[in-house]
Design a protein around this motif. Structure first.
Motif, PDB file in Angstrom:
ATOM      1  N   LEU A   1      -4.737 -24.845  20.482  1.00 26.94           N
ATOM      2  CA  LEU A   1      -5.550 -25.054  19.280  1.00 26.94           C
ATOM      3  C   LEU A   1      -4.986 -26.149  18.397  1.00 26.94           C
ATOM      4  CD1 LEU A   1      -6.734 -21.756  17.639  1.00 26.94           C
ATOM      5  CD2 LEU A   1      -8.079 -23.724  18.338  1.00 26.94           C
TER       6      LEU A   1
ATOM      7  N   LEU B   1     -13.276 -16.114  20.332  1.00 32.14           N
ATOM      8  CA  LEU B   1     -12.850 -17.240  21.165  1.00 32.14           C
ATOM      9  C   LEU B   1     -11.373 -17.122  21.509  1.00 32.14           C
ATOM     10  CD1 LEU B   1     -14.662 -20.060  19.171  1.00 32.14           C
ATOM     11  CD2 LEU B   1     -15.213 -19.365  21.496  1.00 32.14           C
TER      12      LEU B   1
ATOM     13  N   ALA C   1      -9.789 -16.490  25.265  1.00 31.87           N
ATOM     14  CA  ALA C   1      -8.780 -17.395  25.821  1.00 31.87           C
ATOM     15  C   ALA C   1      -7.519 -16.613  26.181  1.00 31.87           C
ATOM     16  CB  ALA C   1      -8.456 -18.497  24.820  1.00 31.87           C
TER      17      ALA C   1
ATOM     18  N   ALA D   1     -13.027 -20.830  28.886  1.00 33.13           N
ATOM     19  CA  ALA D   1     -12.450 -20.197  27.696  1.00 33.13           C
ATOM     20  C   ALA D   1     -11.603 -21.189  26.907  1.00 33.13           C
ATOM     21  CB  ALA D   1     -11.618 -18.986  28.095  1.00 33.13           C
ATOM     22  N   ILE D   2     -10.828 -22.022  27.625  1.00 34.53           N
ATOM     23  CA  ILE D   2      -9.961 -22.990  26.937  1.00 34.53           C
ATOM     24  C   ILE D   2     -10.803 -24.077  26.259  1.00 34.53           C
ATOM     25  CG2 ILE D   2      -8.161 -24.745  27.265  1.00 34.53           C
ATOM     26  CD1 ILE D   2      -7.042 -23.002  29.526  1.00 34.53           C
ATOM     27  N   SER D   3     -11.824 -24.589  26.965  1.00 33.39           N
ATOM     28  CA  SER D   3     -12.663 -25.629  26.373  1.00 33.39           C
ATOM     29  C   SER D   3     -13.376 -25.106  25.137  1.00 33.39           C
ATOM     30  CB  SER D   3     -13.731 -26.110  27.358  1.00 33.39           C
ATOM     31  OG  SER D   3     -13.152 -26.527  28.539  1.00 33.39           O
ATOM     32  N   LYS D   4     -14.007 -23.931  25.279  1.00 30.82           N
ATOM     33  CA  LYS D   4     -14.758 -23.333  24.172  1.00 30.82           C
ATOM     34  C   LYS D   4     -13.849 -23.107  22.972  1.00 30.82           C
ATOM     35  CE  LYS D   4     -18.260 -20.141  24.332  1.00 30.82           C
ATOM     36  NZ  LYS D   4     -18.892 -18.890  24.773  1.00 30.82           N
ATOM     37  N   LEU D   5     -12.656 -22.614  23.268  1.00 30.68           N
ATOM     38  CA  LEU D   5     -11.668 -22.342  22.228  1.00 30.68           C
ATOM     39  C   LEU D   5     -11.475 -23.571  21.356  1.00 30.68           C
ATOM     40  CD1 LEU D   5      -9.163 -20.565  21.236  1.00 30.68           C
ATOM     41  CD2 LEU D   5      -7.835 -21.921  22.850  1.00 30.68           C
ATOM     42  N   ARG D   6     -11.250 -24.706  22.026  1.00 32.03           N
ATOM     43  CA  ARG D   6     -10.884 -25.912  21.283  1.00 32.03           C
ATOM     44  C   ARG D   6     -12.068 -26.550  20.577  1.00 32.03           C
ATOM     45  NH1 ARG D   6      -9.721 -28.755  18.504  1.00 32.03           N
ATOM     46  NH2 ARG D   6      -7.970 -30.160  18.155  1.00 32.03           N
ATOM     47  N   THR D   7     -13.272 -26.439  21.192  1.00 28.36           N
ATOM     48  CA  THR D   7     -14.420 -27.145  20.615  1.00 28.36           C
ATOM     49  C   THR D   7     -15.172 -26.287  19.604  1.00 28.36           C
ATOM     50  OG1 THR D   7     -15.688 -26.493  22.572  1.00 28.36           O
ATOM     51  CG2 THR D   7     -14.797 -28.712  22.547  1.00 28.36           C
ATOM     52  N   GLU D   8     -15.208 -24.965  19.806  1.00 23.10           N
ATOM     53  CA  GLU D   8     -16.089 -24.141  18.974  1.00 23.10           C
ATOM     54  C   GLU D   8     -15.379 -23.386  17.866  1.00 23.10           C
ATOM     55  OE1 GLU D   8     -18.642 -21.640  21.274  1.00 23.10           O
ATOM     56  OE2 GLU D   8     -19.204 -23.283  22.616  1.00 23.10           O
ATOM     57  N   ILE D   9     -14.059 -23.450  17.860  1.00 23.47           N
ATOM     58  CA  ILE D   9     -13.342 -22.655  16.862  1.00 23.47           C
ATOM     59  C   ILE D   9     -13.632 -23.182  15.445  1.00 23.47           C
ATOM     60  CG2 ILE D   9     -11.176 -23.968  16.673  1.00 23.47           C
ATOM     61  CD1 ILE D   9     -11.059 -20.286  17.377  1.00 23.47           C
TER      62      ILE D   9
ATOM     63  N   GLU E   1      -7.926 -32.657  20.854  1.00 21.55           N
ATOM     64  CA  GLU E   1      -8.887 -32.150  21.838  1.00 21.55           C
ATOM     65  C   GLU E   1      -8.623 -32.713  23.231  1.00 21.55           C
ATOM     66  OE1 GLU E   1     -12.693 -31.789  19.920  1.00 21.55           O
ATOM     67  OE2 GLU E   1     -13.667 -31.628  21.869  1.00 21.55           O
TER      68      GLU E   1
ATOM     69  N   GLU F   1      -8.108 -14.553  29.315  1.00 20.86           N
ATOM     70  CA  GLU F   1      -8.166 -15.381  30.531  1.00 20.86           C
ATOM     71  C   GLU F   1      -6.768 -15.876  30.922  1.00 20.86           C
ATOM     72  OE1 GLU F   1     -10.350 -16.110  32.749  1.00 20.86           O
ATOM     73  OE2 GLU F   1     -11.944 -14.947  31.807  1.00 20.86           O
TER      74      GLU F   1
ATOM     75  N   THR G   1      -8.070 -28.682  31.232  1.00 20.38           N
ATOM     76  CA  THR G   1      -9.171 -28.004  31.932  1.00 20.38           C
ATOM     77  C   THR G   1      -9.707 -28.875  33.071  1.00 20.38           C
ATOM     78  OG1 THR G   1     -10.692 -28.824  30.258  1.00 20.38           O
ATOM     79  CG2 THR G   1      -9.880 -26.591  29.972  1.00 20.38           C
TER      80      THR G   1
ATOM     81  N   SER H   1      -6.601 -30.285  25.626  1.00 23.48           N
ATOM     82  CA  SER H   1      -7.292 -29.215  26.351  1.00 23.48           C
ATOM     83  C   SER H   1      -8.274 -29.792  27.353  1.00 23.48           C
ATOM     84  CB  SER H   1      -7.989 -28.261  25.386  1.00 23.48           C
ATOM     85  OG  SER H   1      -8.854 -28.957  24.552  1.00 23.48           O
TER      86      SER H   1
END
Lengths: 206, 206
Positions: free
Chosen positions: B34, B7, B11, A47-55, B38, B14, B45, B41
């Motif tokens: 956020l 997203l 996060a 969730a944390i990785s996706k948050l940062r990369t896909e937002i 990058e 979680e 993680t 995060s």
């Protein structure tokens, strides 16, 4: 503090970099994560990785968005003649949670702060002016509400934006000073914040 | 609370599963992550994932270890004739930080709790007995200190272990229960105060 393992030490030092989390809390969280099934830490890190990369950010108002344009800007029930200018994304969330406002937003991404080297060019102020021009034909903007923190930087930014908007002949208001001077918008309670939007006053340069 | 993005919502949900972290704190942490580069995060993680997948436990005392045997069990300056029995890993860290103990540890992994369905077989009690037998030739264990919580479950576990160890003729002690240092008599609960009178110790001026 001595840690029995380098892995623990690394996790504690990483987690304690988060705001408001000290070494002791970080250790408690680390040991909690250790006790949980592996799926727990997997879904947490995912969730944390996706948050940062896909937002993504809305191209219009610079709020967080899953598509190109955010759900507020696309909202058909929204009053498109009013734009509320805020410093950052948490402020949008805070105002939305008051249920007292039904217009659009504009996220500046900060406030003017000469000490921190943030000038008007670093903020989304030009973007706000362009947006108002673009909306002229279809949904002309009639009012801009300035909902910035009641700090010197916030006031400076309000002043700057007001001067720009006066040229365009748009009504500019600022949320009522129900917020304690020096207080941050993000931490204001919902009732005070909602009320301060309802009792907004005209922003006069004079 | 409404979130502008799935997203963010994921996060927040979680992160708020961690102990002592509610929705509001989780949102604050999420928005902080956020805002960071990058790499922030990523290292966060990575540390959490590595922690959960690569951590090992000491084969002797079941404390956290980077190798097969932990640094405490391998320590050459440790008093190998004393074993302190604790419920879980944080207890080892807590006792280590007092700098008052120089013996070995044994982590049970819990306490006997019929309500939660935890019997003596679920705990590392057999492992403790085997370990004492194994050490008989080289470093015979002379004392086992029970440092378990002062709850019914902790007392039950202490009683169970004491009975097992009495058969082996090993001295068993338990950490003192009483008024905390700096504590006011007036505010101490009746059970603790009563017990501290019953288990009073001689006051030596020397």
């Amino acid at each position: 503090m001595n840690f029995p393992s380098k892995l623990i030490e690394d996790a504690v030092s990483e987690i304690s970099r988060l705001p408001g989390i000290g070494k002791k809390t970080a250790l408690r969280l680390t040991l909690h994560i250790l006790k949980q099934p592996e799926s727990f830490s997997q879904s947490l890190t995912a969730a944390i990785s996706k948050l940062r990369t896909e937002i993504g950010y809305c191209k219009k108002c610079h709020n967080i968005a899953d598509q190109e344009i955010c759900s507020i800007c696309l909202g058909t029930r929204r009053d498109r003649s009013t734009i509320c200018v805020v410093e950052d994304i948490p402020d949008v969330l805070a105002i939305e949670n008051t249920s007292q406002y039904n217009g659009l937003y504009h996220v500046l991404g900060g406030v003017i702060s000469p000490i921190q080297g943030i000038g008007p060019e670093e903020l989304k102020i030009d973007s706000l002016l362009n947006r108002i021009d673009e909306q002229l034909g279809s949904d002309p903007v009639q009012e801009v509400i300035l909902a910035l923190s009641a700090t010197m930087e916030g006031d400076t930014t309000s002043f700057f934006i007001t001067r720009k908007l006066k040229e365009k002949g748009i009504k500019v208001s600022t949320i009522a000073r129900g917020i304690p001077i020096g207080g941050e918008l993000e931490y204001t309670d919902e009732v005070t914040l909602g009320r301060s939007i309802l009792t907004r006053v005209n922003y006069n340069l004079e």
